[in-house]
Scaffold this motif. Structure first.
Motif, PDB file in Angstrom:
ATOM      1  N   VAL A  27      52.572  37.116  24.849  1.00  0.00           N
ATOM      2  CA  VAL A  27      52.748  37.750  26.234  1.00  0.00           C
ATOM      3  C   VAL A  27      52.334  36.620  27.339  1.00  0.00           C
ATOM      4  N   PHE A  28      51.536  35.847  27.208  1.00  0.00           N
ATOM      5  CA  PHE A  28      51.316  34.838  28.233  1.00  0.00           C
ATOM      6  C   PHE A  28      52.445  33.933  28.266  1.00  0.00           C
ATOM      7  N   ILE A  29      53.065  33.485  27.135  1.00  0.00           N
ATOM      8  CA  ILE A  29      54.128  32.341  27.273  1.00  0.00           C
ATOM      9  C   ILE A  29      55.363  33.216  27.990  1.00  0.00           C
ATOM     10  N   LEU A  30      55.635  34.392  27.545  1.00  0.00           N
ATOM     11  CA  LEU A  30      56.744  35.186  28.135  1.00  0.00           C
ATOM     12  C   LEU A  30      56.452  35.238  29.723  1.00  0.00           C
ATOM     13  N   SER A  31      55.205  35.487  30.019  1.00  0.00           N
ATOM     14  CA  SER A  31      54.998  35.817  31.661  1.00  0.00           C
ATOM     15  C   SER A  31      55.162  34.641  32.270  1.00  0.00           C
ATOM     16  N   ARG A  32      55.114  33.439  31.667  1.00  0.00           N
ATOM     17  CA  ARG A  32      55.374  31.856  32.372  1.00  0.00           C
ATOM     18  C   ARG A  32      56.830  31.114  32.529  1.00  0.00           C
ATOM     19  N   LYS A  33      57.703  32.600  31.897  1.00  0.00           N
ATOM     20  CA  LYS A  33      59.196  31.808  31.876  1.00  0.00           C
ATOM     21  C   LYS A  33      59.581  31.467  33.195  1.00  0.00           C
ATOM     22  N   GLN A  34      59.177  31.940  34.132  1.00  0.00           N
ATOM     23  CA  GLN A  34      59.630  31.367  35.604  1.00  0.00           C
ATOM     24  C   GLN A  34      58.699  30.719  36.048  1.00  0.00           C
ATOM     25  N   TYR A  35      57.715  30.575  35.646  1.00  0.00           N
ATOM     26  CA  TYR A  35      56.462  29.889  36.437  1.00  0.00           C
ATOM     27  C   TYR A  35      56.517  28.451  36.940  1.00  0.00           C
ATOM     28  N   LYS A  36      56.599  28.127  38.191  1.00  0.00           N
ATOM     29  CA  LYS A  36      56.781  26.752  38.850  1.00  0.00           C
ATOM     30  C   LYS A  36      58.189  26.417  38.452  1.00  0.00           C
ATOM     31  N   THR A  37      59.159  27.091  38.926  1.00  0.00           N
ATOM     32  CA  THR A  37      60.524  26.595  38.539  1.00  0.00           C
ATOM     33  C   THR A  37      61.474  26.969  39.903  1.00  0.00           C
ATOM     34  N   GLU A  38      61.024  26.856  40.871  1.00  0.00           N
ATOM     35  CA  GLU A  38      61.560  26.722  42.146  1.00  0.00           C
ATOM     36  C   GLU A  38      62.208  25.538  42.436  1.00  0.00           C
ATOM     37  N   SER A  39      63.471  25.508  42.547  1.00  0.00           N
ATOM     38  CA  SER A  39      64.174  24.059  42.733  1.00  0.00           C
ATOM     39  C   SER A  39      63.607  23.251  43.957  1.00  0.00           C
ATOM     40  N   ASN A  40      63.238  23.573  44.903  1.00  0.00           N
ATOM     41  CA  ASN A  40      62.784  22.926  46.172  1.00  0.00           C
ATOM     42  C   ASN A  40      61.410  22.416  46.072  1.00  0.00           C
ATOM     43  N   LEU A  41      60.769  23.090  45.206  1.00  0.00           N
ATOM     44  CA  LEU A  41      59.351  22.625  44.841  1.00  0.00           C
ATOM     45  C   LEU A  41      58.749  21.979  43.583  1.00  0.00           C
ATOM     46  N   HIS A  42      59.688  22.167  42.538  1.00  0.00           N
ATOM     47  CA  HIS A  42      59.260  21.825  41.227  1.00  0.00           C
ATOM     48  C   HIS A  42      60.345  20.898  40.545  1.00  0.00           C
ATOM     49  N   TYR A  43      61.416  20.652  41.153  1.00  0.00           N
ATOM     50  CA  TYR A  43      62.555  19.908  40.570  1.00  0.00           C
ATOM     51  C   TYR A  43      62.792  18.686  41.431  1.00  0.00           C
ATOM     52  N   LEU A  44      63.562  17.862  40.963  1.00  0.00           N
ATOM     53  CA  LEU A  44      63.838  16.418  41.524  1.00  0.00           C
ATOM     54  C   LEU A  44      64.224  16.373  43.284  1.00  0.00           C
ATOM     55  N   THR A  45      63.454  15.707  43.638  1.00  0.00           N
ATOM     56  CA  THR A  45      63.636  15.187  45.015  1.00  0.00           C
ATOM     57  C   THR A  45      63.723  13.785  45.194  1.00  0.00           C
ATOM     58  N   TYR A  46      64.283  13.066  46.373  1.00  0.00           N
ATOM     59  CA  TYR A  46      64.073  11.775  46.660  1.00  0.00           C
ATOM     60  C   TYR A  46      63.739  11.700  48.004  1.00  0.00           C
ATOM     61  N   LYS A  47      62.525  11.137  48.256  1.00  0.00           N
ATOM     62  CA  LYS A  47      61.918  11.001  49.384  1.00  0.00           C
ATOM     63  C   LYS A  47      61.319   9.567  49.591  1.00  0.00           C
ATOM     64  N   PRO A  48      62.220   8.400  49.927  1.00  0.00           N
ATOM     65  CA  PRO A  48      61.711   7.220  49.712  1.00  0.00           C
ATOM     66  C   PRO A  48      60.751   7.004  51.025  1.00  0.00           C
ATOM     67  N   LEU A  49      59.961   6.098  51.228  1.00  0.00           N
ATOM     68  CA  LEU A  49      59.109   5.832  52.417  1.00  0.00           C
ATOM     69  C   LEU A  49      59.782   4.760  53.006  1.00  0.00           C
ATOM     70  N   GLU A  50      59.799   4.764  54.302  1.00  0.00           N
ATOM     71  CA  GLU A  50      60.726   3.738  55.127  1.00  0.00           C
ATOM     72  C   GLU A  50      59.780   2.514  55.162  1.00  0.00           C
ATOM     73  N   SER A  51      58.767   2.617  55.126  1.00  0.00           N
ATOM     74  CA  SER A  51      57.637   1.389  55.013  1.00  0.00           C
ATOM     75  C   SER A  51      56.531   1.721  54.258  1.00  0.00           C
ATOM     76  N   ILE A  52      55.903   0.872  53.653  1.00  0.00           N
ATOM     77  CA  ILE A  52      54.774   1.284  52.543  1.00  0.00           C
ATOM     78  C   ILE A  52      53.540   0.257  53.326  1.00  0.00           C
ATOM     79  N   SER A  53      52.323   1.149  53.530  1.00  0.00           N
ATOM     80  CA  SER A  53      51.039   0.521  53.846  1.00  0.00           C
ATOM     81  C   SER A  53      50.099   1.101  53.069  1.00  0.00           C
ATOM     82  N   ILE A  54      49.476   0.331  52.138  1.00  0.00           N
ATOM     83  CA  ILE A  54      48.435   0.923  51.109  1.00  0.00           C
ATOM     84  C   ILE A  54      46.980   0.586  51.377  1.00  0.00           C
ATOM     85  N   CYS A  55      46.076   1.799  51.298  1.00  0.00           N
ATOM     86  CA  CYS A  55      44.665   1.420  51.439  1.00  0.00           C
ATOM     87  C   CYS A  55      44.167   1.674  50.113  1.00  0.00           C
TER      88      CYS A  55
END
Length: 318
Positions: free
Chosen positions: A50-78
């Motif tokens: 029951v638990f695994i079937l209830s998680r079939k669509q868990y965290k599967t939104e395309s804009n939140l949980h799948y591939l994106t590409y957001k490179p940083l224009e400049s990098i400064s590390i602390c």
């Protein structure tokens, strides 16, 4: 629990079969213990399905949980380094990270060291945050991350002061940042680990167990979890500034300088990041033998069990 029940079943069934001159296997199969074990197995397997079937669509939104590409224009590390009595290693650690490309600030949070950790760190050019009393590791972690947000860096790296991590791993971690909000390290690739490091058999399997427990907590039927983890005890992590800005207010109350999670703060950061739909990626990094000694003493069996129990309870109750 099931193992103990089976042992009881075999022992009592075996004794009973001898006394009654009956077959051992037949007695065990027909015993009350065996029937209860089978019933328990059926019940938990039903709940699991029951638990695994209830998680079939868990965290599967395309804009939140799948591939994106957001490179940083400049990098400064602390770079944030909590420390307590790390005079033997601190110069090597700070200079190692200072020489890495894109590192602009190295910030050391001193937990009221009694040796000359502070003097060495200041001599080699680190920004030093001194505390007038030992308020614990988790306090240093939270304070260091807050101080990092006061700098102009857009990337924050958290690491340790005992020389177990290498600055050159920043390059590989940065390569994943265009596709992620936080990059976690994993210390368990054998060819990337120095022989004789402090990761005992108990450390390795304990961390893997806790990592998979987190994956089950955030289980997704399609990808077996919202994140793939193997090493929850690894302190080295790289994160975007905007990711840290959203997590920091959730780590403690406004009226307290101490984190809610106590010494489970690293777990809390990881779990909050998953819950807030940040993209986490874990990659293998190099791992050295420690210089100095463990302040947590987790290499001792009893202390290791204690910390494991604390971390497991935090995962389950959160």
């Amino acid at each position: 629990m099931w193992g103990i029940a089976i042992i009881i079943s075999v022992f009592s069934g075996g004794v009973q079969s001898i006394l009654n001159d009956e077959g051992l296997i037949e007695t065990i199969i027909l015993s009350v213990y065996t029937k209860w074990i089978l019933l328990s197995d059926i019940i938990w397997m039903c709940f699991f399905i029951v638990f695994i079937l209830s998680r079939k669509q868990y965290k599967t939104e395309s804009n939140l949980h799948y591939l994106t590409y957001k490179p940083l224009e400049s990098i400064s590390i602390c770079v944030v380094i909590p420390a307590w009595n790390e005079a033997k290693s601190i110069e090597k650690v700070i200079t190692d990270f200072q020489k890495q490309k894109f590192v602009k600030h190295v910030l050391l949070v001193d937990n009221n060291s009694s040796d000359n950790t502070v003097e060495i760190a200041q001599k080699v050019g680190a920004i030093v945050i001194k505390k007038n009393e030992n308020k614990g590791y988790s306090h240093s972690v939270l304070l260091g991350l807050k101080e990092a947000l006061k700098t102009d860096s857009n990337v924050v790296l958290f690491t340790e002061a005992d020389s177990t991590y290498n600055g050159y791993d920043i390059e590989k971690m940065l390569s994943y940042l265009p596709n992620a909000d936080m990059v976690l390290g994993s210390r368990y690739t054998q060819v990337l680990s120095e022989k004789g490091n402090q990761n005992s058999l108990m450390h390795i399997w304990g961390n893997i167990l806790l990592a998979k427990l987190i994956q089950i907590k955030y289980f997704s039927l399609k990808h077996l979890g919202a994140v793939n983890l193997t090493d929850v005890g690894c302190a080295m992590r790289l994160m975007r500034r905007e990711c840290l800005e959203k997590i920091i207010p959730l780590l403690s109350s406004k009226d307290s300088e101490y984190p809610y999670a106590g010494d489970s703060i690293q777990l809390h950061i990881t779990m909050l990041s998953i819950e807030k739909n940040f993209r986490l990626v874990e990659i293998p990094i190099t791992f050295n033998k420690r210089i100095g000694y463990s302040k947590f003493e987790s290499s001792k069996f009893t202390k290791g069990i204690k910390w494991g129990a604390i971390f497991m309870w935090f995962i389950l109750k959160s």
